[in-house]
Design an enzyme around this catalytic site. Structure first.
Site, PDB file in Angstrom:
ATOM      1  N   LEU A 180      73.307  52.511  -1.644  1.00 46.02           N
ATOM      2  CA  LEU A 180      74.574  52.745  -2.329  1.00 46.02           C
ATOM      3  C   LEU A 180      74.384  53.944  -3.252  1.00 46.02           C
ATOM      4  O   LEU A 180      73.285  54.170  -3.770  1.00 46.02           O
ATOM      5  CB  LEU A 180      74.993  51.522  -3.153  1.00 46.02           C
ATOM      6  CG  LEU A 180      75.313  50.234  -2.399  1.00 46.02           C
ATOM      7  CD1 LEU A 180      75.597  49.107  -3.399  1.00 46.02           C
ATOM      8  CD2 LEU A 180      76.503  50.412  -1.464  1.00 46.02           C
ATOM      9  N   ASP A 181      75.454  54.694  -3.467  1.00 44.50           N
ATOM     10  CA  ASP A 181      75.390  55.804  -4.407  1.00 44.50           C
ATOM     11  C   ASP A 181      75.032  55.292  -5.801  1.00 44.50           C
ATOM     12  O   ASP A 181      75.295  54.130  -6.147  1.00 44.50           O
ATOM     13  CB  ASP A 181      76.723  56.543  -4.482  1.00 44.50           C
ATOM     14  CG  ASP A 181      76.992  57.393  -3.248  1.00 44.50           C
ATOM     15  OD1 ASP A 181      76.033  57.639  -2.489  1.00 44.50           O
ATOM     16  OD2 ASP A 181      78.155  57.797  -3.056  1.00 44.50           O
ATOM     17  N   LYS A 182      74.459  56.164  -6.594  1.00 43.16           N
ATOM     18  CA  LYS A 182      74.034  55.803  -7.948  1.00 43.16           C
ATOM     19  C   LYS A 182      75.157  55.156  -8.755  1.00 43.16           C
ATOM     20  O   LYS A 182      74.933  54.178  -9.478  1.00 43.16           O
ATOM     21  CB  LYS A 182      73.529  57.059  -8.666  1.00 43.16           C
ATOM     22  CG  LYS A 182      73.104  56.847 -10.111  1.00 43.16           C
ATOM     23  CD  LYS A 182      72.658  58.158 -10.739  1.00 43.16           C
ATOM     24  CE  LYS A 182      72.328  57.977 -12.207  1.00 43.16           C
ATOM     25  NZ  LYS A 182      71.890  59.255 -12.841  1.00 43.16           N
ATOM     26  N   THR A 187      77.860  53.588  -7.641  1.00 45.79           N
ATOM     27  CA  THR A 187      78.509  52.446  -6.992  1.00 45.79           C
ATOM     28  C   THR A 187      77.766  51.159  -7.314  1.00 45.79           C
ATOM     29  O   THR A 187      76.538  51.118  -7.312  1.00 45.79           O
ATOM     30  CB  THR A 187      78.549  52.641  -5.467  1.00 45.79           C
ATOM     31  OG1 THR A 187      79.180  53.895  -5.177  1.00 45.79           O
ATOM     32  CG2 THR A 187      79.318  51.526  -4.791  1.00 45.79           C
TER      33      THR A 187
END
Length: 295
Positions: free
Chosen positions: A76-78, A80
Site C-alpha cells: 500500500l502507498d505510504k 494509504t
C-alpha cells in the site's frame, strides 16, 4: 503522528492470522518496503523510515513463532491505511502472488472525496482511463506508453453539511496512484488530503465544519477477499474476506460531516463467501485478532 506508527510492538497491527497468512491494519506513514541497511549504518531519514518495515517483519516473525520473516506479497502507498496481507511461508506467498497476478483478489477501498452529491451524475460507475507514469507523476494518457487501468466506484453517502462524499472503490488493476488519479481527473472529485493531484485548498465551508488533519490522505484499504482451501469436505474452495476497521480520524470526520458508516467499516471483521464468519476460521486455524486500539 500515530501511536501505531511509532510503536515497536508492530504485531499489534495484525487483525487476522491463520496457517498461511497475516493481515495487518496498516497505519498511515508506514512505507511497505524494507531496506538492506544494517544497524549502525548511516541512513537518511527516508531510509530510516523505510527500514521500519524490516522491524515490523521481524516483530511479526517473533510474535507468530515463524522460521523466517513473513513474505511481502502486497503493498500500500505510504499515505494509504488499511488491509495489508503478508504470507507466513513460501507456499502461501506463491498462492497469493498468483491470485494478485490473475487479479482474482478482491480489493475494496473507501475514500472521502471533495464533492457533494451534486458532483455525481450517477450513484455508481466505471473508470477505464489509461495511466502513464513520468518521473514519478501519474497522469491520464492515450499514449502508447499508457497502461490499462480499471476502477469501479459507488457513492455510499454524501454529507448534508459540507461538500464531502464517501466512495466505495473496487480496484481491478493496481497501478501507481491509480485511485488518486482516477478520482481527481476522471471523476473530478479528488481524495481529501491529496496534495499531489489536487492543489486547491479545501473550501471554507469544510474548514469551518470539520477538522481535517494535516498530511492525511483519506484513502483506506477496506477489504481484501482471496481464495482459501479447506483440507476436507466436498466444498474445499471458499472466499475469505478480511475487513480492516477505519482509522479513528476517518470515523470522526465522517461523524462530524454527517456521513453514515456501515458497522463493519467501523469494527472490521471476517467473512466467508460473503457471510459474516465470527472470530474464527476453523478450517485454517484462523483467528480474528482485533486489537484494543485503533490506528
Amino acid at each position: 503522528m500515530y501511536a501505531a506508527a511509532r510503536s515497536k510492538n508492530w504485531s499489534r497491527l495484525a487483525i487476522y492470522a491463520d496457517r498461511g497468512v497475516i493481515v495487518l491494519n496498516k497505519p498511515p506513514f508506514l512505507v511497505c518496503q524494507g531496506s538492506d541497511a544494517q544497524d549502525g549504518e548511516d541512513q537518511k531519514p527516508r531510509e530510516r523510515n523505510v527500514d521500519k518495515f524490516n522491524d515490523l517483519l521481524s516483530d511479526l516473525k517473533e510474535h507468530f513463532h515463524l522460521d523466517k520473516v513473513p513474505h511481502t506479497v502486497h503493498r500500500l502507498d505510504k499515505s494509504t491505511t488499511g488491509a495489508l496481507v503478508l504470507a507466513k511461508n513460501l507456499t502461501s506467498a506463491r498462492q497469493l502472488s498468483q491470485q494478485f497476478h490473475n487479479r482474482s483478489i478482491g480489493k475494496t477501498y473507501l475514500a472521502l472525496v471533495r464533492g457533494g452529491e451534486k458532483s455525481f451524475q450517477a450513484r455508481s460507475g466505471e473508470i477505464r482511463d489509461p495511466l502513464e507514469t513520468d518521473g514519478g507523476h501519474v497522469s491520464i494518457s492515450q499514449s502508447c506508453k499508457a497502461k490499462f487501468a480499471a476502477t469501479d466506484w459507488e457513492l455510499v453517502a454524501s454529507s448534508p453539511k459540507v461538500p464531502l462524499s464517501l466512495l466505495k472503490l473496487t480496484l481491478h488493476t493496481g497501478l501507481k496512484h491509480q485511485l488518486r488519479v482516477h478520482l481527481a481527473h476522471s471523476l473530478h472529485t479528488p481524495i481529501l488530503g491529496d496534495p499531489v493531484y489536487s492543489r486547491s485548498p479545501i473550501s471554507e465551508k469544510i474548514a469551518r465544519t470539520v477538522r481535517v488533519p494535516e498530511n492525511r490522505l483519506f484513502l483506506h484499504s477496506s477489504r481484501l477477499c482471496f481464495s482459501r482451501f479447506r483440507k476436507t469436505g466436498p466444498n474445499k474452495h471458499f472466499r475469505l474476506e478480511v475487513a480492516a476497521a477505519l482509522p479513528s480520524d476517518f470515523v470522526t470526520l465522517c461523524s462530524d460531516a454527517g456521513i453514515p458508516l456501515d458497522k463493519w467499516d467501523i469494527s472490521g471483521g471476517l467473512f466467508v463467501d460473503g457471510e459474516p464468519a465470527g472470530h474464527e476460521i476453523p478450517d485454517l486455524d484462523g483467528k480474528w485478532l482485533k486489537s484494543s486500539h485503533r490506528t
